[in-house]
Design a protein around this motif. Structure first.
Motif, PDB file in Angstrom:
ATOM      1  N   ALA A   1      30.357   7.673  97.552  1.00  0.00           N
ATOM      2  CA  ALA A   1      30.537   7.194  96.185  1.00  0.00           C
ATOM      3  C   ALA A   1      29.252   7.354  95.378  1.00  0.00           C
ATOM      4  O   ALA A   1      29.285   7.707  94.195  1.00  0.00           O
ATOM      5  N   LYS A   2      28.115   7.106  96.007  1.00  0.00           N
ATOM      6  CA  LYS A   2      26.838   7.286  95.315  1.00  0.00           C
ATOM      7  C   LYS A   2      26.593   8.759  95.015  1.00  0.00           C
ATOM      8  O   LYS A   2      26.075   9.118  93.943  1.00  0.00           O
ATOM      9  N   GLU A   3      26.960   9.616  95.944  1.00  0.00           N
ATOM     10  CA  GLU A   3      26.780  11.055  95.746  1.00  0.00           C
ATOM     11  C   GLU A   3      27.567  11.553  94.536  1.00  0.00           C
ATOM     12  O   GLU A   3      27.104  12.421  93.799  1.00  0.00           O
ATOM     13  N   PHE A   4      28.752  10.965  94.323  1.00  0.00           N
ATOM     14  CA  PHE A   4      29.626  11.414  93.234  1.00  0.00           C
ATOM     15  C   PHE A   4      29.730  10.384  92.104  1.00  0.00           C
ATOM     16  O   PHE A   4      30.697  10.385  91.352  1.00  0.00           O
ATOM     17  N   ARG A   5      28.700   9.558  91.964  1.00  0.00           N
ATOM     18  CA  ARG A   5      28.782   8.468  90.987  1.00  0.00           C
ATOM     19  C   ARG A   5      28.830   8.944  89.543  1.00  0.00           C
ATOM     20  O   ARG A   5      29.336   8.236  88.678  1.00  0.00           O
ATOM     21  N   ASN A   6      28.348  10.124  89.247  1.00  0.00           N
ATOM     22  CA  ASN A   6      28.363  10.628  87.876  1.00  0.00           C
ATOM     23  C   ASN A   6      29.501  11.609  87.630  1.00  0.00           C
ATOM     24  O   ASN A   6      29.429  12.469  86.755  1.00  0.00           O
ATOM     25  N   THR A   7      30.568  11.465  88.398  1.00  0.00           N
ATOM     26  CA  THR A   7      31.734  12.334  88.268  1.00  0.00           C
ATOM     27  C   THR A   7      32.980  11.463  88.070  1.00  0.00           C
ATOM     28  O   THR A   7      32.885  10.236  87.954  1.00  0.00           O
TER      29      THR A   7
ATOM     30  N   THR B   1      34.113   2.278  91.765  1.00  0.00           N
ATOM     31  CA  THR B   1      33.993   3.188  92.905  1.00  0.00           C
ATOM     32  C   THR B   1      32.929   2.637  93.846  1.00  0.00           C
ATOM     33  O   THR B   1      32.050   1.860  93.436  1.00  0.00           O
ATOM     34  N   GLY B   2      33.018   3.007  95.113  1.00  0.00           N
ATOM     35  CA  GLY B   2      32.049   2.523  96.088  1.00  0.00           C
ATOM     36  C   GLY B   2      32.230   1.067  96.449  1.00  0.00           C
ATOM     37  O   GLY B   2      31.270   0.369  96.768  1.00  0.00           O
ATOM     38  N   LYS B   3      33.487   0.597  96.446  1.00  0.00           N
ATOM     39  CA  LYS B   3      33.783  -0.805  96.744  1.00  0.00           C
ATOM     40  C   LYS B   3      34.701  -0.924  97.956  1.00  0.00           C
ATOM     41  O   LYS B   3      35.255   0.048  98.446  1.00  0.00           O
ATOM     42  N   PHE B   4      34.859  -2.158  98.417  1.00  0.00           N
ATOM     43  CA  PHE B   4      35.710  -2.484  99.558  1.00  0.00           C
ATOM     44  C   PHE B   4      36.724  -3.510  99.065  1.00  0.00           C
ATOM     45  O   PHE B   4      36.354  -4.612  98.674  1.00  0.00           O
ATOM     46  N   PHE B   5      38.010  -3.142  99.058  1.00  0.00           N
ATOM     47  CA  PHE B   5      39.036  -4.004  98.476  1.00  0.00           C
ATOM     48  C   PHE B   5      40.093  -4.442  99.482  1.00  0.00           C
ATOM     49  O   PHE B   5      40.387  -3.744 100.450  1.00  0.00           O
ATOM     50  N   TRP B   6      40.670  -5.611  99.215  1.00  0.00           N
ATOM     51  CA  TRP B   6      41.883  -6.049  99.887  1.00  0.00           C
ATOM     52  C   TRP B   6      42.778  -6.637  98.808  1.00  0.00           C
ATOM     53  O   TRP B   6      42.463  -6.567  97.609  1.00  0.00           O
ATOM     54  N   LYS B   7      43.921  -7.184  99.201  1.00  0.00           N
ATOM     55  CA  LYS B   7      44.920  -7.608  98.215  1.00  0.00           C
ATOM     56  C   LYS B   7      44.427  -8.706  97.286  1.00  0.00           C
ATOM     57  O   LYS B   7      44.938  -8.863  96.172  1.00  0.00           O
ATOM     58  N   GLU B   8      43.416  -9.471  97.728  1.00  0.00           N
ATOM     59  CA  GLU B   8      42.895 -10.563  96.913  1.00  0.00           C
ATOM     60  C   GLU B   8      41.758 -10.134  95.989  1.00  0.00           C
ATOM     61  O   GLU B   8      41.259 -10.934  95.207  1.00  0.00           O
TER      62      GLU B   8
END
Length: 239
Positions: free
Chosen positions: A177-183, A227-234
């Protein structure tokens, strides 16, 4: 035949979370490539969705632990579509039980990482050029709460080796995500929750229909999404 629909490749799509994700994304209008290392199971999975009225699904043979298989799948996909809009790295193995790190066989540990971590990395690397052709590329790494250092440190679980592989996968998510953060890329990890699948001998407490919501949501994120996050239903999950 080239398709004008948004396209998605899902690894490990012949059963469980992958199969249900394929079903729900097809229902949303995506053209779905159902990745499976087992040809007969992949064809059967495609047929099952076809019989339910979903025609825009297609099996593609891919073993994420075999670089030649991945390259072959990439060539096959490139002949069918000019771009890949979504890659869902879903294929994974549990590695058996118990998994105490002081005694867990190194051969088994390598197998777990080969599928759950290295498999996702090399699949992403091979398909990244097709993803770059999309106006809104999305990569979803199907992780686990066991891959959260904070969560695992406060709970007592048996799947330690499995968790380590998912921690590594989460680190890959952050790095990519950091590599492609400006895309226009949106690259995230997701925790579907404790789901009744073959991975855990169907001992989970929720159904695949309930679990894949967060996968589908992350695959269909809009332009302003994180982007670059960790998600669950909450919401956001702790690393």
């Amino acid at each position: 035949m080239m398709t004008t629909k948004k396209t998605v490749l899902i690894t490990g799509a012949n059963q469980g979370l992958g199969f249900e994700t394929a079903k729900q994304l097809a229902e949303l209008g995506y053209y779905v490539y159902m990745g499976s290392r087992d040809r007969s199971k992949g064809i059967a999975a495609q047929k099952k969705l076809n019989e339910s009225g979903l025609s825009d699904v297609e099996f593609i043979e891919i073993d994420v632990t075999d670089i030649n298989s991945i390259k072959s799948a990439k060539q096959e996909l490139a002949a069918k579509t000019q771009q890949l809009d979504v890659l869902i790295n879903n294929a994974g193995i549990s590695g058996g039980s118990p998994q105490n790190m002081s005694t867990y066989e190194m051969e088994n540990l390598r197998k777990v990482f080969e599928t759950n971590f290295f498999g996702a990395v090399q699949t992403t690397q091979q398909f990244i050029d097709l993803l770059k052709e999309s106006a809104a590329p999305r990569i979803v790494n199907v992780s686990s709460g066991l891959g959260s250092l904070q969560f695992s440190n406060s709970h007592d679980f048996a799947f330690y080796a499995y968790g380590c592989s998912k921690t590594a996968l989460n680190a890959f998510t952050v790095s990519l995500a950091k590599e492609f953060r400006n895309t226009n890329f949106k690259i995230n990890s997701v925790e579907p929750g404790y789901t009744a699948t073959n991975l855990n001998q169907y001992q989970g407490t929720q159904t695949v229909e309930e679990a894949v919501g967060i996968i589908v949501k992350s695959a269909t994120l809009g332009h302003d999404a994180p982007t670059g996050k960790f998600f669950w239903k909450e919401g956001e999950f702790a690393w």
